[in-house]
Enzyme design. Structure first.
Site, short mmCIF file in Angstrom:
data_model
loop_
_atom_site.label_atom_id
_atom_site.label_comp_id
_atom_site.label_asym_id
_atom_site.label_seq_id
_atom_site.Cartn_x
_atom_site.Cartn_y
_atom_site.Cartn_z
N GLY A 156 0.84 -1.20 0.00
CA GLY A 156 0.00 0.00 0.00
C GLY A 156 0.88 1.24 0.00
N GLY A 198 -1.63 -2.13 9.83
CA GLY A 198 -2.42 -0.98 10.26
C GLY A 198 -3.80 -0.96 9.64
N THR A 199 -3.97 -1.74 8.58
CA THR A 199 -5.26 -1.78 7.88
C THR A 199 -6.32 -2.33 8.83
OG1 THR A 199 -3.96 -2.36 5.95
CG2 THR A 199 -6.36 -2.53 5.74
N PHE A 201 -2.26 3.31 15.65
CA PHE A 201 -0.84 3.37 15.98
C PHE A 201 -0.46 4.65 16.72
CE2 PHE A 201 0.02 0.02 12.79
CZ PHE A 201 0.96 -0.71 13.50
N HIS A 220 -14.14 14.10 13.28
CA HIS A 220 -13.41 13.66 12.09
C HIS A 220 -13.87 14.46 10.88
CE1 HIS A 220 -12.28 10.13 14.52
NE2 HIS A 220 -11.27 10.01 13.68
N LYS A 234 -15.83 10.93 6.33
CA LYS A 234 -15.71 9.64 7.03
C LYS A 234 -17.04 8.90 6.96
CE LYS A 234 -14.26 7.62 11.43
NZ LYS A 234 -13.44 6.60 10.80
P1 NAP Z 1 -5.51 4.81 0.87
O1 NAP Z 1 -4.86 6.14 0.77
O2 NAP Z 1 -6.77 4.57 0.12
O3 NAP Z 1 -4.44 3.71 0.43
C1 NAP Z 1 -4.76 2.36 0.25
C2 NAP Z 1 -3.64 1.65 -0.48
O4 NAP Z 1 -4.02 0.29 -0.66
C3 NAP Z 1 -3.31 2.22 -1.85
O5 NAP Z 1 -1.91 2.29 -1.94
C4 NAP Z 1 -3.87 1.18 -2.81
O6 NAP Z 1 -3.03 1.19 -3.93
C5 NAP Z 1 -3.76 -0.11 -2.00
N1 NAP Z 1 -4.76 -1.12 -2.39
C6 NAP Z 1 -6.08 -0.93 -2.63
N2 NAP Z 1 -6.67 -2.10 -2.94
C7 NAP Z 1 -5.70 -3.04 -2.90
C8 NAP Z 1 -5.69 -4.44 -3.14
N3 NAP Z 1 -6.81 -5.10 -3.48
N4 NAP Z 1 -4.51 -5.09 -3.03
C9 NAP Z 1 -3.40 -4.43 -2.67
N5 NAP Z 1 -3.34 -3.10 -2.43
C10 NAP Z 1 -4.49 -2.42 -2.56
O7 NAP Z 1 -5.83 4.45 2.38
P2 NAP Z 1 -5.14 4.99 3.72
O8 NAP Z 1 -5.79 6.24 4.18
O9 NAP Z 1 -3.66 4.97 3.55
O10 NAP Z 1 -5.59 3.87 4.77
C11 NAP Z 1 -5.22 2.52 4.58
C12 NAP Z 1 -5.75 1.68 5.75
O11 NAP Z 1 -5.14 2.10 6.96
C13 NAP Z 1 -7.27 1.81 5.99
O12 NAP Z 1 -7.77 0.54 6.38
C14 NAP Z 1 -7.35 2.77 7.18
O13 NAP Z 1 -8.52 2.58 7.94
C15 NAP Z 1 -6.13 2.34 7.95
N6 NAP Z 1 -5.58 3.32 8.90
C16 NAP Z 1 -5.03 2.82 10.03
C17 NAP Z 1 -4.41 3.65 10.94
C18 NAP Z 1 -3.77 3.05 12.17
O14 NAP Z 1 -3.28 3.79 13.04
N7 NAP Z 1 -3.72 1.72 12.27
C19 NAP Z 1 -4.34 5.03 10.71
C20 NAP Z 1 -4.92 5.52 9.54
C21 NAP Z 1 -5.52 4.66 8.62
P3 NAP Z 1 -3.33 0.54 -5.34
O15 NAP Z 1 -4.80 0.39 -5.46
O16 NAP Z 1 -2.70 1.46 -6.29
O17 NAP Z 1 -2.58 -0.77 -5.26
#
Ligand code: NAP
Length: 267
Positions: free
Chosen positions: A11, A100-101, A129, A156, A160
């Site tokens: 990601g 983190g997902t 995190f 938020h 959201k």
């Molecule tokens: P985002 O900007 O939409 O990025 C998602 C990434 O996943 C993109 O790079 C996308 O790239 C990739 N992706 C999408 N579908 C995919 C698939 N089927 N296979 C492989 N890669 C795929 O999202 P974000 O805001 O970074 O958030 C990502 C996740 O982190 C979410 O679940 C969010 O809730 C979570 N999050 C967690 C925390 C924490 O503290 N744990 C904090 C913030 C967010 P491509 O489609 O180009 O491959």
């Protein structure tokens, strides 16, 4: 031989993934060995995140990166649809997952724990995190023993989808483990506008504010006789999660099995 922890980021082109790539490239104790993203395929990972060229081309092939044997840890910030398979694959190749997902079921978590145990590696799934947010939750849970009357307000951005936030739910759960059952407020209370008192959880209320310009904030307000207490956490940007991600990367090298929740690392 390098003593740095070798990290694969999946990601890598996403909002969180880019912060992780930046963290790993800029940290002396970490080494980026692969960056996975479909849309950013073939770009240089350093350029992708606005840094100088890193000499590592982004690839779409996670399995090849895991199978190469070059990675110690996989950091995944992708989507709920892809993350379970990514985690299973990482464990299969002995690469420790730091996830983190969001979006795992309890059954998936216990299955992944079993797989980590069988493979003899550590793993971490952390829905939040942010060290500050974890401390806020812990302090709020502690305070609820002495101030059982409370309300949670979370803020938020207006796009959201879910309400209340996962962090607010987690806060409510942690409070409920400490606070005895108590239904607050006037039993005859009536809402003249539906929803005015917020969502009901175990006797207290949770309010979700959604406005443009806000990133992520939460406060827990406690009311007592002649006094109130507020515990509040404000997140301004995604970089705020990175100190926690780094601790996660270091910790998974030190134990076997899957840990669920970053709070287990904050004593
Ligand atoms: P985002 O900007 O939409 O990025 C998602 C990434 O996943 C993109 O790079 C996308 O790239 C990739 N992706 C999408 N579908 C995919 C698939 N089927 N296979 C492989 N890669 C795929 O999202 P974000 O805001 O970074 O958030 C990502 C996740 O982190 C979410 O679940 C969010 O809730 C979570 N999050 C967690 C925390 C924490 O503290 N744990 C904090 C913030 C967010 P491509 O489609 O180009 O491959």
């Amino acid at each position: 031989m390098s003593k740095r922890i070798r990290v694969i980021v999946s990601g890598a082109g996403g909002r969180m993934g880019k912060e992780v790539v930046k963290l790993v490239l800029e940290d002396q104790e970490l080494e980026l060995v692969a960056a996975i993203d479909r849309s950013a395929k073939d770009m240089d990972a350093g350029r992708l995140v606005g840094l100088e060229e890193a000499g590592i081309a982004v690839t779409a092939d996670l399995e090849a990166a895991l199978a190469s044997g070059d990675g110690d840890v996989l950091v995944d910030f992708t989507t709920p649809q892809s993350v379970y398979d990514n985690t299973v694959l990482a464990i299969k190749y002995g690469v420790r997952p730091v996830i983190g997902t969001t979006g795992f079921t309890p059954e998936q978590i216990s299955e992944l724990d079993k797989q980590c145990q069988e493979r003899g590696i550590g793993g971490l799934i952390a829905p939040n995190f942010s060290i500050g947010a974890i401390l806020m939750m812990k302090f709020a849970a502690q305070a609820s023993k002495y101030f059982p009357h409370l309300e949670i307000i979370e803020y938020h951005g207006d796009q959201k989808l879910d309400a209340p936030s996962g962090t607010a739910i987690k806060t409510a759960e942690m409070i409920s483990e400490m606070r005895s059952e108590l239904r607050q407020g006037n039993p005859k209370e009536e809402e003249t506008i539906e929803g005015a008192r917020g969502g009901y959880y175990n006797g207290f209320r949770i309010h979700s504010v959604r406005l443009p310009g806000i990133f992520a904030q939460e406060e827990v307000i406690f009311g007592g006789y002649g006094q109130s207490l507020k515990i509040r956490h404000d997140s301004y940007e995604r970089a705020g999660y990175m100190p926690g991600v780094k601790i996660g990367i270091q910790k998974v090298m030190q134990y076997t099995g899957l840990v669920y929740g970053f709070e287990h690392f904050i004593e």
